[in-house]
Design a protein around this motif. Structure first.
Motif, PDB file in Angstrom:
ATOM      1  N   ALA A 192       0.807  -1.218   0.000  1.00 39.33           N
ATOM      2  CA  ALA A 192       0.000   0.000   0.000  1.00 39.33           C
ATOM      3  C   ALA A 192       0.840   1.266   0.000  1.00 39.33           C
ATOM      4  CB  ALA A 192      -0.929  -0.001   1.218  1.00 39.33           C
ATOM      5  N   PHE A 193       1.860   1.306   0.873  1.00 35.78           N
ATOM      6  CA  PHE A 193       2.658   2.530   1.055  1.00 35.78           C
ATOM      7  C   PHE A 193       4.033   2.475   0.409  1.00 35.78           C
ATOM      8  CE2 PHE A 193       0.481   3.845   5.250  1.00 35.78           C
ATOM      9  CZ  PHE A 193      -0.241   4.836   4.614  1.00 35.78           C
ATOM     10  N   GLY A 194       4.519   1.249   0.161  1.00 33.74           N
ATOM     11  CA  GLY A 194       5.927   1.134  -0.193  1.00 33.74           C
ATOM     12  C   GLY A 194       6.792   1.332   1.039  1.00 33.74           C
ATOM     13  N   TYR A 195       6.204   1.075   2.212  1.00 34.18           N
ATOM     14  CA  TYR A 195       6.903   1.289   3.486  1.00 34.18           C
ATOM     15  C   TYR A 195       7.016  -0.034   4.223  1.00 34.18           C
ATOM     16  CZ  TYR A 195       7.371   2.388   8.456  1.00 34.18           C
ATOM     17  OH  TYR A 195       7.775   2.417   9.763  1.00 34.18           O
ATOM     18  N   ASP A 196       8.182  -0.311   4.784  1.00 35.50           N
ATOM     19  CA  ASP A 196       8.419  -1.545   5.523  1.00 35.50           C
ATOM     20  C   ASP A 196       8.466  -1.243   7.018  1.00 35.50           C
ATOM     21  OD1 ASP A 196       9.145  -3.965   6.543  1.00 35.50           O
ATOM     22  OD2 ASP A 196      11.160  -3.991   5.650  1.00 35.50           O
ATOM     23  N   PRO A 197       7.427  -1.618   7.772  1.00 36.44           N
ATOM     24  CA  PRO A 197       7.436  -1.358   9.213  1.00 36.44           C
ATOM     25  C   PRO A 197       8.345  -2.298   9.994  1.00 36.44           C
ATOM     26  CG  PRO A 197       5.409  -2.485   8.601  1.00 36.44           C
ATOM     27  CD  PRO A 197       6.147  -2.192   7.318  1.00 36.44           C
ATOM     28  N   GLY A 198       8.813  -3.381   9.359  1.00 31.95           N
ATOM     29  CA  GLY A 198       9.691  -4.317  10.044  1.00 31.95           C
ATOM     30  C   GLY A 198       9.037  -4.929  11.268  1.00 31.95           C
ATOM     31  N   TYR A 199       7.748  -5.255  11.150  1.00 38.27           N
ATOM     32  CA  TYR A 199       6.987  -5.761  12.298  1.00 38.27           C
ATOM     33  C   TYR A 199       7.292  -7.223  12.570  1.00 38.27           C
ATOM     34  CZ  TYR A 199       2.949  -5.443  15.474  1.00 38.27           C
ATOM     35  OH  TYR A 199       2.134  -5.409  16.573  1.00 38.27           O
ATOM     36  N   ALA A 249      -4.843   7.108  19.049  1.00 38.68           N
ATOM     37  CA  ALA A 249      -4.406   6.083  18.095  1.00 38.68           C
ATOM     38  C   ALA A 249      -4.630   6.538  16.662  1.00 38.68           C
ATOM     39  CB  ALA A 249      -5.150   4.773  18.358  1.00 38.68           C
ATOM     40  N   VAL A 250      -5.813   7.093  16.376  1.00 35.12           N
ATOM     41  CA  VAL A 250      -6.122   7.560  15.025  1.00 35.12           C
ATOM     42  C   VAL A 250      -5.188   8.695  14.633  1.00 35.12           C
ATOM     43  CG1 VAL A 250      -7.853   8.759  13.626  1.00 35.12           C
ATOM     44  CG2 VAL A 250      -8.524   6.799  15.014  1.00 35.12           C
ATOM     45  N   SER A 251      -4.898   9.583  15.588  1.00 34.98           N
ATOM     46  CA  SER A 251      -3.979  10.691  15.320  1.00 34.98           C
ATOM     47  C   SER A 251      -2.607  10.156  14.929  1.00 34.98           C
ATOM     48  CB  SER A 251      -3.870  11.587  16.554  1.00 34.98           C
ATOM     49  OG  SER A 251      -2.927  12.621  16.333  1.00 34.98           O
ATOM     50  N   GLU A 252      -2.162   9.127  15.641  1.00 29.13           N
ATOM     51  CA  GLU A 252      -0.866   8.512  15.342  1.00 29.13           C
ATOM     52  C   GLU A 252      -0.875   7.894  13.941  1.00 29.13           C
ATOM     53  OE1 GLU A 252       2.971   7.369  15.888  1.00 29.13           O
ATOM     54  OE2 GLU A 252       1.837   8.335  17.503  1.00 29.13           O
ATOM     55  N   VAL A 253      -1.942   7.177  13.613  1.00 37.75           N
ATOM     56  CA  VAL A 253      -2.052   6.517  12.310  1.00 37.75           C
ATOM     57  C   VAL A 253      -2.072   7.542  11.189  1.00 37.75           C
ATOM     58  CG1 VAL A 253      -3.604   5.177  10.817  1.00 37.75           C
ATOM     59  CG2 VAL A 253      -3.183   4.431  13.167  1.00 37.75           C
ATOM     60  N   ARG A 254      -2.892   8.566  11.343  1.00 39.09           N
ATOM     61  CA  ARG A 254      -3.062   9.546  10.266  1.00 39.09           C
ATOM     62  C   ARG A 254      -1.827  10.440  10.110  1.00 39.09           C
ATOM     63  NH1 ARG A 254      -7.066  10.103   7.228  1.00 39.09           N
ATOM     64  NH2 ARG A 254      -8.765   8.607   7.446  1.00 39.09           N
ATOM     65  N   GLU A 255      -1.195  10.797  11.205  1.00 42.11           N
ATOM     66  CA  GLU A 255       0.026  11.600  11.096  1.00 42.11           C
ATOM     67  C   GLU A 255       1.116  10.820  10.366  1.00 42.11           C
ATOM     68  OE1 GLU A 255       1.354  13.061  14.841  1.00 42.11           O
ATOM     69  OE2 GLU A 255      -0.479  14.214  15.231  1.00 42.11           O
ATOM     70  N   PHE A 256       1.228   9.547  10.710  1.00 39.12           N
ATOM     71  CA  PHE A 256       2.232   8.723  10.049  1.00 39.12           C
ATOM     72  C   PHE A 256       1.898   8.545   8.568  1.00 39.12           C
ATOM     73  CE2 PHE A 256       3.888   4.672   8.587  1.00 39.12           C
ATOM     74  CZ  PHE A 256       5.222   4.786   8.940  1.00 39.12           C
ATOM     75  N   ALA A 257       0.623   8.275   8.281  1.00 40.34           N
ATOM     76  CA  ALA A 257       0.204   8.082   6.890  1.00 40.34           C
ATOM     77  C   ALA A 257       0.441   9.343   6.064  1.00 40.34           C
ATOM     78  CB  ALA A 257      -1.266   7.685   6.836  1.00 40.34           C
ATOM     79  N   LEU A 279       0.728   0.910  -4.146  1.00 39.94           N
ATOM     80  CA  LEU A 279      -0.559   1.531  -4.469  1.00 39.94           C
ATOM     81  C   LEU A 279      -0.523   3.043  -4.321  1.00 39.94           C
ATOM     82  CD1 LEU A 279      -2.999  -1.018  -2.800  1.00 39.94           C
ATOM     83  CD2 LEU A 279      -2.838  -0.510  -5.242  1.00 39.94           C
ATOM     84  N   LEU A 280       0.138   3.523  -3.281  1.00 35.72           N
ATOM     85  CA  LEU A 280       0.210   4.973  -3.079  1.00 35.72           C
ATOM     86  C   LEU A 280       0.873   5.656  -4.258  1.00 35.72           C
ATOM     87  CD1 LEU A 280      -0.118   7.514  -1.383  1.00 35.72           C
ATOM     88  CD2 LEU A 280       1.972   6.896  -0.145  1.00 35.72           C
ATOM     89  N   SER A 281       1.993   5.127  -4.724  1.00 40.74           N
ATOM     90  CA  SER A 281       2.677   5.703  -5.883  1.00 40.74           C
ATOM     91  C   SER A 281       1.782   5.681  -7.111  1.00 40.74           C
ATOM     92  CB  SER A 281       3.972   4.934  -6.175  1.00 40.74           C
ATOM     93  OG  SER A 281       4.902   5.093  -5.134  1.00 40.74           O
ATOM     94  N   ARG A 282       1.035   4.606  -7.275  1.00 35.31           N
ATOM     95  CA  ARG A 282       0.151   4.477  -8.429  1.00 35.31           C
ATOM     96  C   ARG A 282      -0.963   5.528  -8.386  1.00 35.31           C
ATOM     97  NH1 ARG A 282       0.624  -0.581 -11.001  1.00 35.31           N
ATOM     98  NH2 ARG A 282       2.307  -1.796 -10.094  1.00 35.31           N
TER      99      ARG A 282
END
Length: 502
Positions: A192-199, A249-257, A279-282
């Motif tokens: 989705a983001f092209g981001y690797d959270p390394g979870y 939690a939503v603030s954290e998610v949206r700020e990061f996104a 997907l984001l790049s697309r």
């Protein structure tokens, strides 16, 4: 403010008032064989709902299955009514025939708006049509399919299998549900983001974004179980308790996104030619530059891809362990077709495909889905639906209907999805119609990521079961407890040991 307080007080006092009223004189037992729960004026089925609050999916399933037409009218407090059905004809009516009549509705949108905003899973009408068209175009490109293959292979070979190898060598216990959620979260964030959270790394870290996302989903889903939406809305207005935690939690998610979106826009601007993969790049490359628009869309895809495949795989590995003959057939197919792991080639793994479908028949990742009627309507079985009424279809219950699946519906039997050509001996997969098996929805809103979900799950199954046996620690006859938020999970996870396959 005083009116809100009085209404809140009424919500708590009303049930106790009715306990007193109906406890005063015991009623004679009815001779009727009906198992329908008792409904009272004003509070409807509140007592039974409350008594079954920890197993609502199972309770509503029982209510549907005990109804002659597989449709049950749930009465909630203050005159709220909700139709719940497991009738394929009714499901088709809702999801296809009268598609424009049954939308997400204000209740669903409001409940999830803080997290999903105006994402594709939380909107209707022209907005939905536009996002669906944009998303459908991207999901049908071969380049995205190849990208998904690459992401899944990397996460499987570089993270999941090494974690299993370490566990097997050291005889450690893993929570398989947690491991698969981490695997799915890394995958969907990359896609989705092209981001690797390394979870999913050996240390199993608590990635800030992942934890915040999990909190936001859990608390948002809890809103649906409130006796009335007014309760959580008051808590949100006062910024108290769970609503305060949700806001954070939503603030954290949206700020990061938003941060990821801005970085991606800058990356695209700095490069005259860039291959759009995630997907984001697309979306950005196609001209969708509004930050909120693309953020809402991508958060929705993370929600869809995070828990659905991991939930299905968790139940799959438990069911396979409980059915060694099925595991034997799966391993046989893996050995025979071990090189067939491409997007098109995994179609050859028909027994694994059937086993996954059979898993989701019994334990669908989304056990219940709900729409709202935009006008008065009458369902095919004669049930009257009033404008604004919630109407739910129940895949969990539908997987347990004897008329649809036979007397052996309780059995985990992948063969029910397969047909053998007597002349050639070839075995082919035979799908059920999507209104009998609406695990991926059906009609215009059918899941765009269905094929990619099967690709991911088949690769995990092939990669894991070729090398390992997954052995639950609690090896008894008790079924794990299903708990349902927006998706179904196992209560307490699934503790397993990983054994090298001889």
């Amino acid at each position: 403010m005083m009116q809100s307080f009085l209404l809140l007080l009424l919500c708590f006092l009303l049930p106790f008032l009715f306990i007193i009223l109906f406890k005063s004189k015991p009623k004679p037992k009815s001779k009727s064989k009906s198992k329908s729960p008792k409904s009272y004026p004003f509070i409807g089925h509140y007592f039974t709902i409350y008594a079954n609050r920890h197993r609502l999916t199972q309770w509503t399933s029982d209510a549907v299955l005990n109804s002659p037409n597989l449709t049950f009218l749930l009465r909630r407090p203050f005159g709220q009514s909700r139709v719940i059905t497991g009738n394929p004809e009714t499901v088709q009516h809702i999801l296809k025939t009268r598609f424009s009549t049954y939308e997400k509705g204000d209740t669903f949108r409001t409940t999830l708006s803080d997290l999903l905003g105006d994402g594709i899973f939380n909107i209707d009408g022209d907005e939905w049509k536009f996002q669906r068209r944009v998303s459908s175009h991207e999901f049908n490109t071969k380049s995205l399919r190849h990208f998904v293959e690459h992401v899944v292979d990397a996460e499987l070979n570089e993270r999941l299998l090494p974690v299993f190898t370490f566990s097997a060598e050291n005889n450690t216990v893993l929570d398989l549900q947690d491991i698969l959620q981490r695997f799915a979260f890394d995958n969907i964030c990359k896609i989705a983001f092209g981001y690797d959270p390394g979870y999913l790394t050996p240390s199993l870290p608590e990635a800030k974004f992942a934890v915040a996302f999990d909190d936001a989903v859990r608390i948002s889903s809890e809103r649906f179980r409130s006796i009335t939406p007014l309760l959580w809305k008051i808590k949100r207005f006062l910024n108290k308790g769970s609503e305060k935690r949700l806001k954070l939690a939503v603030s954290e998610v949206r700020e990061f996104a938003m941060k990821i979106v801005n970085e991606k826009k800058q990356e695209l601007a700095d490069k005259s030619s860039i291959q759009s993969v995630d997907l984001l790049s697309r979306f950005l490359s196609s001209g969708q530059l509004d930050e909120k628009f693309v953020t809402d869309m991508v958060i929705s895809f993370i929600l869809a891809g995070r828990d659905t495949t991991s939930a299905a795989l968790t139940w799959f590995f438990w069911l396979v362990f409980k059915n060694p003959e099925v595991e034997k057939e799966i391993v046989k197919e893996i050995v025979e077709k071990s090189d067939c792991l491409g997007f098109d080639e995994v179609k050859e793994m028909v027994y694994i495909h059937a086993s996954l479908c059979e898993t989701m028949r019994l334990y669908p990742p989304v056990p219940v889905d709900t729409k709202a009627a935009t006008t008065d309507d009458v369902l095919p079985d004669g049930t009257v639906v009033k404008k604004g009424m919630m109407v739910s279809y129940h895949p969990y219950a539908m997987g347990r209907v004897e008329k649809l699946w036979g007397e052996d519906w309780k059995e985990f039997r992948p063969e029910r999805w397969l047909e053998k050509d007597e002349k050639t001996g070839n075995v082919t997969f035979t799908a059920r119609d999507p209104y009998t098996y609406p695990v991926f929805q059906a009609g215009p809103r059918i899941c765009l990521g269905k094929d990619m979900a099967f690709l991911q799950m088949k690769r995990v199954v092939a990669g894991v079961l070729r090398r390992f046996k997954v052995v639950p620690v609690e090896d008894d006859d008790n079924e794990p407890v299903l708990v349902s938020a927006l998706t179904s999970k196992m209560k307490g996870g699934l503790r397993v040991k990983i054994k090298e396959r001889k």
